[in-house]
Scaffold this motif. Structure first.
Motif, PDB file in Angstrom:
ATOM      1  N   VAL A 156       0.932  -1.154  -0.062  1.00 36.07           N
ATOM      2  CA  VAL A 156       0.017  -0.105  -0.122  1.00 36.07           C
ATOM      3  C   VAL A 156       0.826   1.337   0.008  1.00 36.07           C
ATOM      4  O   VAL A 156       0.320   2.265  -0.200  1.00 36.07           O
ATOM      5  CB  VAL A 156      -1.075   0.164   1.190  1.00 36.07           C
ATOM      6  CG1 VAL A 156      -2.198  -0.839   0.984  1.00 36.07           C
ATOM      7  CG2 VAL A 156      -0.454  -0.174   2.646  1.00 36.07           C
ATOM      8  N   GLY A 157       2.173   0.830   0.059  1.00 35.20           N
ATOM      9  CA  GLY A 157       3.029   2.232  -0.097  1.00 35.20           C
ATOM     10  C   GLY A 157       4.406   1.629  -0.262  1.00 35.20           C
ATOM     11  O   GLY A 157       4.985   0.695   0.527  1.00 35.20           O
ATOM     12  N   GLY A 158       5.060   2.358  -1.206  1.00 32.67           N
ATOM     13  CA  GLY A 158       6.439   1.781  -1.522  1.00 32.67           C
ATOM     14  C   GLY A 158       7.568   2.237  -0.542  1.00 32.67           C
ATOM     15  O   GLY A 158       7.181   3.164   0.325  1.00 32.67           O
ATOM     16  N   PRO A 159       8.807   2.075  -0.754  1.00 34.10           N
ATOM     17  CA  PRO A 159       9.807   2.413   0.094  1.00 34.10           C
ATOM     18  C   PRO A 159      10.034   3.846  -0.079  1.00 34.10           C
ATOM     19  O   PRO A 159      10.155   4.301  -1.236  1.00 34.10           O
ATOM     20  CB  PRO A 159      11.004   1.431  -0.218  1.00 34.10           C
ATOM     21  CG  PRO A 159      10.614   1.324  -1.754  1.00 34.10           C
ATOM     22  CD  PRO A 159       9.305   1.014  -1.956  1.00 34.10           C
ATOM     23  N   LYS A 160      10.682   4.641   0.938  1.00 38.38           N
ATOM     24  CA  LYS A 160      11.162   5.945   0.693  1.00 38.38           C
ATOM     25  C   LYS A 160      12.605   5.999   1.004  1.00 38.38           C
ATOM     26  O   LYS A 160      13.071   5.859   2.042  1.00 38.38           O
ATOM     27  CB  LYS A 160      10.301   6.687   1.741  1.00 38.38           C
ATOM     28  CG  LYS A 160      10.363   8.219   1.493  1.00 38.38           C
ATOM     29  CD  LYS A 160       9.256   9.000   2.450  1.00 38.38           C
ATOM     30  CE  LYS A 160       9.230  10.450   2.080  1.00 38.38           C
ATOM     31  NZ  LYS A 160       8.318  11.258   2.915  1.00 38.38           N
ATOM     32  N   MET A 161      13.222   6.180  -0.117  1.00 34.66           N
ATOM     33  CA  MET A 161      14.732   6.567  -0.107  1.00 34.66           C
ATOM     34  C   MET A 161      15.022   7.866  -0.614  1.00 34.66           C
ATOM     35  O   MET A 161      14.428   8.013  -1.905  1.00 34.66           O
ATOM     36  CB  MET A 161      15.231   5.204  -0.889  1.00 34.66           C
ATOM     37  CG  MET A 161      14.968   3.942  -0.084  1.00 34.66           C
ATOM     38  SD  MET A 161      15.568   2.624  -1.122  1.00 34.66           S
ATOM     39  CE  MET A 161      17.221   2.656  -0.681  1.00 34.66           C
ATOM     40  N   LEU A 162      16.000   8.644  -0.333  1.00 31.99           N
ATOM     41  CA  LEU A 162      16.330   9.973  -0.909  1.00 31.99           C
ATOM     42  C   LEU A 162      15.478  10.707  -1.200  1.00 31.99           C
ATOM     43  O   LEU A 162      15.399  11.474  -2.164  1.00 31.99           O
ATOM     44  CB  LEU A 162      17.445   9.323  -2.081  1.00 31.99           C
ATOM     45  CG  LEU A 162      18.412   8.533  -1.857  1.00 31.99           C
ATOM     46  CD1 LEU A 162      19.028   8.302  -3.328  1.00 31.99           C
ATOM     47  CD2 LEU A 162      19.484   9.122  -1.197  1.00 31.99           C
ATOM     48  N   GLY A 163      14.308  10.597  -0.240  1.00 28.98           N
ATOM     49  CA  GLY A 163      13.214  11.748  -0.496  1.00 28.98           C
ATOM     50  C   GLY A 163      12.337  11.167  -1.411  1.00 28.98           C
ATOM     51  O   GLY A 163      11.122  11.810  -1.754  1.00 28.98           O
ATOM     52  N   PHE A 164      12.380   9.980  -2.201  1.00 32.54           N
ATOM     53  CA  PHE A 164      11.252   9.626  -2.933  1.00 32.54           C
ATOM     54  C   PHE A 164      10.730   8.402  -2.749  1.00 32.54           C
ATOM     55  O   PHE A 164      11.323   7.765  -1.965  1.00 32.54           O
ATOM     56  CB  PHE A 164      11.940   9.147  -4.557  1.00 32.54           C
ATOM     57  CG  PHE A 164      12.654  10.516  -5.114  1.00 32.54           C
ATOM     58  CD1 PHE A 164      11.871  11.376  -6.096  1.00 32.54           C
ATOM     59  CD2 PHE A 164      13.811  10.864  -4.939  1.00 32.54           C
ATOM     60  CE1 PHE A 164      12.376  12.532  -6.307  1.00 32.54           C
ATOM     61  CE2 PHE A 164      14.587  12.026  -5.647  1.00 32.54           C
ATOM     62  CZ  PHE A 164      13.812  12.873  -6.529  1.00 32.54           C
ATOM     63  N   ARG A 165       9.630   8.341  -3.015  1.00 34.82           N
ATOM     64  CA  ARG A 165       9.002   6.949  -2.636  1.00 34.82           C
ATOM     65  C   ARG A 165       8.660   6.086  -3.933  1.00 34.82           C
ATOM     66  O   ARG A 165       8.144   6.513  -5.065  1.00 34.82           O
ATOM     67  CB  ARG A 165       7.248   7.093  -2.066  1.00 34.82           C
ATOM     68  CG  ARG A 165       6.782   5.999  -1.397  1.00 34.82           C
ATOM     69  CD  ARG A 165       5.521   6.298  -0.659  1.00 34.82           C
ATOM     70  NE  ARG A 165       5.767   6.783   0.740  1.00 34.82           N
ATOM     71  CZ  ARG A 165       6.154   6.149   1.656  1.00 34.82           C
ATOM     72  NH1 ARG A 165       6.641   4.965   1.662  1.00 34.82           N
ATOM     73  NH2 ARG A 165       6.358   6.798   3.014  1.00 34.82           N
ATOM     74  N   GLY A 166       9.315   4.926  -3.846  1.00 31.45           N
ATOM     75  CA  GLY A 166       9.316   4.159  -5.058  1.00 31.45           C
ATOM     76  C   GLY A 166       7.915   2.983  -4.860  1.00 31.45           C
ATOM     77  O   GLY A 166       7.116   3.280  -4.284  1.00 31.45           O
ATOM     78  N   LYS A 167       8.286   1.918  -5.372  1.00 36.46           N
ATOM     79  CA  LYS A 167       7.346   0.927  -5.636  1.00 36.46           C
ATOM     80  C   LYS A 167       7.944  -0.602  -5.200  1.00 36.46           C
ATOM     81  O   LYS A 167       9.191  -0.601  -5.538  1.00 36.46           O
ATOM     82  CB  LYS A 167       6.583   0.735  -6.928  1.00 36.46           C
ATOM     83  CG  LYS A 167       5.773   1.522  -7.335  1.00 36.46           C
ATOM     84  CD  LYS A 167       5.140   1.499  -8.453  1.00 36.46           C
ATOM     85  CE  LYS A 167       4.123   2.667  -8.958  1.00 36.46           C
ATOM     86  NZ  LYS A 167       3.655   2.553 -10.054  1.00 36.46           N
ATOM     87  N   THR A 168       7.214  -1.500  -4.379  1.00 37.38           N
ATOM     88  CA  THR A 168       7.524  -2.587  -4.281  1.00 37.38           C
ATOM     89  C   THR A 168       6.515  -3.605  -4.427  1.00 37.38           C
ATOM     90  O   THR A 168       5.326  -3.317  -4.461  1.00 37.38           O
ATOM     91  CB  THR A 168       8.412  -2.925  -2.848  1.00 37.38           C
ATOM     92  OG1 THR A 168       8.958  -3.999  -2.667  1.00 37.38           O
ATOM     93  CG2 THR A 168       7.195  -2.776  -1.825  1.00 37.38           C
TER      94      THR A 168
END
Ligand code: FES
Length: 108
Positions: free
Chosen positions: A77-89
């Motif tokens: 329901v929410g992807g990883p947040k890295m370097l200020g961006f939210r990705g997908k998983t």
């Protein structure tokens, strides 16, 4: 594919969760409103241990980069947040659960 004992009901109060290992498979069991659910225990992003994360209602948050999964459906329901961006998983595999007495059984 059989049901295997994974935990005791007394180990997981309402709103709680617990990691377990069945053979080589890591799973996460949670108690949502008195009903037990199980998904894979390692995050689909980079294998964070979901049991070390947080459970809010039916949503578990990975302790590593904050990906969130619904423990009932396994859906991301929410992807990883890295370097200020939210990705997908990807979604997590879901396992069937049944309770016999105080035994929580998971079908692997
Ligand atoms: S390992 Fe779970 S969000 Fe990255």
């Amino acid at each position: 594919m059989d049901f295997v004992k994974a935990a005791n009901t007394t180990d997981i109060p309402v709103g709680g969760m617990k990691g377990a290992k069945i053979g080589s498979v890591d799973i996460l069991i949670a108690n949502v409103g008195g009903k037990y659910y199980a998904i894979a225990g390692l995050c689909t992003h980079r294998k964070g241990k979901l049991a070390e994360g947080r459970l809010d209602g039916s949503v578990v948050t990975c302790p590593r980069h904050g990906s969130t999964f619904d423990i009932i459906t396994g859906k991301s329901v929410g992807g990883p947040k890295m370097l200020g961006f939210r990705g997908k998983t990807s979604d997590e595999p879901v396992f069937e659960v049944k309770v016999e007495g105080t035994d929580i059984l998971v079908k692997i």
